[in-house]
Design a protein around this motif. Sequence first.
Motif, short mmCIF file in Angstrom:
data_model
loop_
_atom_site.label_atom_id
_atom_site.label_comp_id
_atom_site.label_asym_id
_atom_site.label_seq_id
_atom_site.Cartn_x
_atom_site.Cartn_y
_atom_site.Cartn_z
N GLY A 9 -3.92 -20.77 53.51
CA GLY A 9 -4.66 -20.15 54.61
C GLY A 9 -3.85 -19.81 55.84
O GLY A 9 -4.40 -19.27 56.81
N ILE A 10 -2.55 -20.09 55.84
CA ILE A 10 -1.73 -19.76 57.01
C ILE A 10 -1.45 -18.26 57.04
O ILE A 10 -1.24 -17.64 56.00
CB ILE A 10 -0.40 -20.55 56.96
N ALA A 11 -1.47 -17.68 58.23
CA ALA A 11 -1.04 -16.30 58.41
C ALA A 11 0.46 -16.31 58.68
O ALA A 11 0.93 -17.03 59.56
CB ALA A 11 -1.78 -15.66 59.58
N ILE A 12 1.21 -15.52 57.92
CA ILE A 12 2.67 -15.50 58.04
C ILE A 12 3.11 -14.07 58.35
O ILE A 12 2.77 -13.13 57.65
CB ILE A 12 3.34 -15.99 56.75
N ALA A 13 3.87 -13.94 59.44
CA ALA A 13 4.49 -12.66 59.78
C ALA A 13 6.00 -12.89 59.82
O ALA A 13 6.47 -13.84 60.47
CB ALA A 13 4.00 -12.15 61.13
N LEU A 14 6.74 -12.04 59.14
CA LEU A 14 8.19 -12.20 59.13
C LEU A 14 8.86 -10.83 59.11
O LEU A 14 8.28 -9.84 58.68
CB LEU A 14 8.65 -13.04 57.94
N THR A 15 10.08 -10.82 59.61
CA THR A 15 10.90 -9.61 59.54
C THR A 15 11.94 -9.79 58.45
O THR A 15 12.33 -10.91 58.12
CB THR A 15 11.60 -9.31 60.87
N SER A 16 12.39 -8.68 57.91
CA SER A 16 13.38 -8.73 56.83
C SER A 16 14.14 -7.42 56.77
O SER A 16 13.65 -6.38 57.23
CB SER A 16 12.70 -9.00 55.49
N HIS A 17 15.32 -7.49 56.18
CA HIS A 17 16.09 -6.29 55.87
C HIS A 17 16.22 -6.12 54.36
O HIS A 17 17.05 -5.33 53.90
CB HIS A 17 17.50 -6.38 56.48
N ASN A 18 15.42 -6.83 53.59
CA ASN A 18 15.59 -6.84 52.15
C ASN A 18 14.31 -6.44 51.42
O ASN A 18 13.53 -7.30 51.00
CB ASN A 18 16.04 -8.24 51.69
N PRO A 19 14.07 -5.13 51.24
CA PRO A 19 12.87 -4.70 50.52
C PRO A 19 12.78 -5.25 49.10
O PRO A 19 11.67 -5.44 48.59
CB PRO A 19 13.00 -3.16 50.51
N LEU A 20 13.91 -5.52 48.47
CA LEU A 20 13.89 -6.07 47.11
C LEU A 20 13.18 -7.41 47.08
O LEU A 20 12.28 -7.63 46.26
CB LEU A 20 15.32 -6.21 46.59
N LEU A 21 13.55 -8.33 47.99
CA LEU A 21 12.88 -9.63 48.04
C LEU A 21 11.43 -9.49 48.47
O LEU A 21 10.53 -10.13 47.90
CB LEU A 21 13.62 -10.56 49.00
N VAL A 22 11.20 -8.65 49.47
CA VAL A 22 9.85 -8.46 50.00
C VAL A 22 8.89 -8.01 48.90
O VAL A 22 7.73 -8.42 48.84
CB VAL A 22 9.88 -7.45 51.15
N ILE A 59 4.58 2.31 63.84
CA ILE A 59 4.40 2.08 62.42
C ILE A 59 4.68 3.38 61.66
O ILE A 59 4.00 4.39 61.84
CB ILE A 59 2.95 1.61 62.10
N GLY A 60 5.72 3.34 60.81
CA GLY A 60 6.03 4.51 59.99
C GLY A 60 5.36 4.48 58.65
O GLY A 60 5.12 5.52 58.04
N ALA A 61 5.04 3.28 58.16
CA ALA A 61 4.33 3.11 56.88
C ALA A 61 3.75 1.71 56.88
O ALA A 61 4.35 0.77 57.40
CB ALA A 61 5.28 3.30 55.70
N SER A 62 2.56 1.55 56.31
CA SER A 62 1.93 0.24 56.27
C SER A 62 0.98 0.17 55.09
O SER A 62 0.30 1.15 54.77
CB SER A 62 1.17 -0.03 57.58
N GLY A 63 0.95 -1.00 54.43
CA GLY A 63 0.06 -1.17 53.29
C GLY A 63 0.60 -2.20 52.33
O GLY A 63 1.52 -2.96 52.65
N PRO A 64 0.08 -2.24 51.10
CA PRO A 64 0.59 -3.17 50.10
C PRO A 64 2.02 -2.81 49.72
O PRO A 64 2.44 -1.65 49.87
CB PRO A 64 -0.36 -3.00 48.92
N PRO A 65 2.81 -3.79 49.22
CA PRO A 65 4.21 -3.51 48.89
C PRO A 65 4.38 -2.33 47.93
O PRO A 65 5.30 -1.52 48.10
CB PRO A 65 4.68 -4.82 48.25
N GLY A 66 3.52 -2.22 46.93
CA GLY A 66 3.64 -1.13 45.97
C GLY A 66 3.49 0.24 46.59
O GLY A 66 3.97 1.24 46.04
N GLN A 67 2.84 0.31 47.75
CA GLN A 67 2.64 1.58 48.44
C GLN A 67 3.76 1.88 49.41
O GLN A 67 4.23 3.03 49.52
CB GLN A 67 1.30 1.53 49.18
N VAL A 68 4.22 0.85 50.14
CA VAL A 68 5.22 1.06 51.18
C VAL A 68 6.64 1.06 50.62
O VAL A 68 7.51 1.82 51.08
CB VAL A 68 5.08 -0.01 52.28
N LEU A 69 6.90 0.20 49.64
CA LEU A 69 8.26 0.04 49.14
C LEU A 69 8.56 1.07 48.06
O LEU A 69 8.93 0.75 46.93
CB LEU A 69 8.46 -1.39 48.62
N ARG A 70 8.40 2.33 48.44
CA ARG A 70 8.71 3.47 47.59
C ARG A 70 9.90 4.22 48.21
O ARG A 70 10.10 4.18 49.43
CB ARG A 70 7.51 4.41 47.48
#
Length: 258
Positions: free
Chosen positions: A188-201, A216-227
């Motif tokens: 139930g914890i809300a987690i916000a983090l920054t990263s430079h690694n889309p592969l891990l994300v 915000i340039g793109a936002s959504g589920p990983p399958g949508q943004v990590l294209r």
Amino acid sequence: MIVLEDLYFGYRPDSPVIRGLSMNIEAGQIHCILGPNGSGKTTLLQLILGYLQPDRGRVVIDGKNIHSLSPAERSRLMGYVPQINEYPYNYRVREAVLLGRAAGKPGWFTPGIGDERAVDATLERLDLLSLSERPVHSLSGGELQLVNIARSLITNPRILILDEPESHLDPARDLRLHRMLIELASGGIAIALTSHNPLLVSHYAHAVSGLIDGSIGASGPPGQVLRPEALRRIYGIEYRLISDGTWSYPVPDYPRGD
């Protein structure tokens, strides 16, 4: 749990770092913020934490403006791991982690048995018990990063904010960290983090937002943004997808040597 409403912020009036940014960070989810250096990621985290006051807009947590909460209330509510956290004294690891128990407590903090047990449990969770008596100035960068994460978790926060938590970690400790983040989010914890690694994300995030010049340039589920097309807008370089047959993940289109 966390609602960012039309945020604007600049360190100088004529140079905004965050521009009209709106975002929701849900309880029980890992929300990753991507973006190149200087895009405003760390500034955004500090606005969420209440360390900075927005020029316009607001940060709302459970219906309350973050700046209506006292510093002590914010400390109990949120754990924070900055990119760099140097200790002025050469504490032992367990002492450094125990400092987190003092957050939000008035006056002189005297730890009790419950505090010591909480330290042991947190160190064990991060596989750090063997380092508990080591001075923090003797640790590697990756070891110190895990100590900082342990310190942020010692109060059982409802929100966890991490600025590039994977920095300095070897693959084994990186895997342990991400398993723990998934476990925390499932609780139930809300987690916000920054990263430079889309592969891990792509493997552990529930939601991804990409910053471009403070917006915000793109936002959504990983399958949508990590294209490739979205990552090209965020980072300005070419990406390609690699598939193992069941999972596709993005990697920069590095040139290949002979």
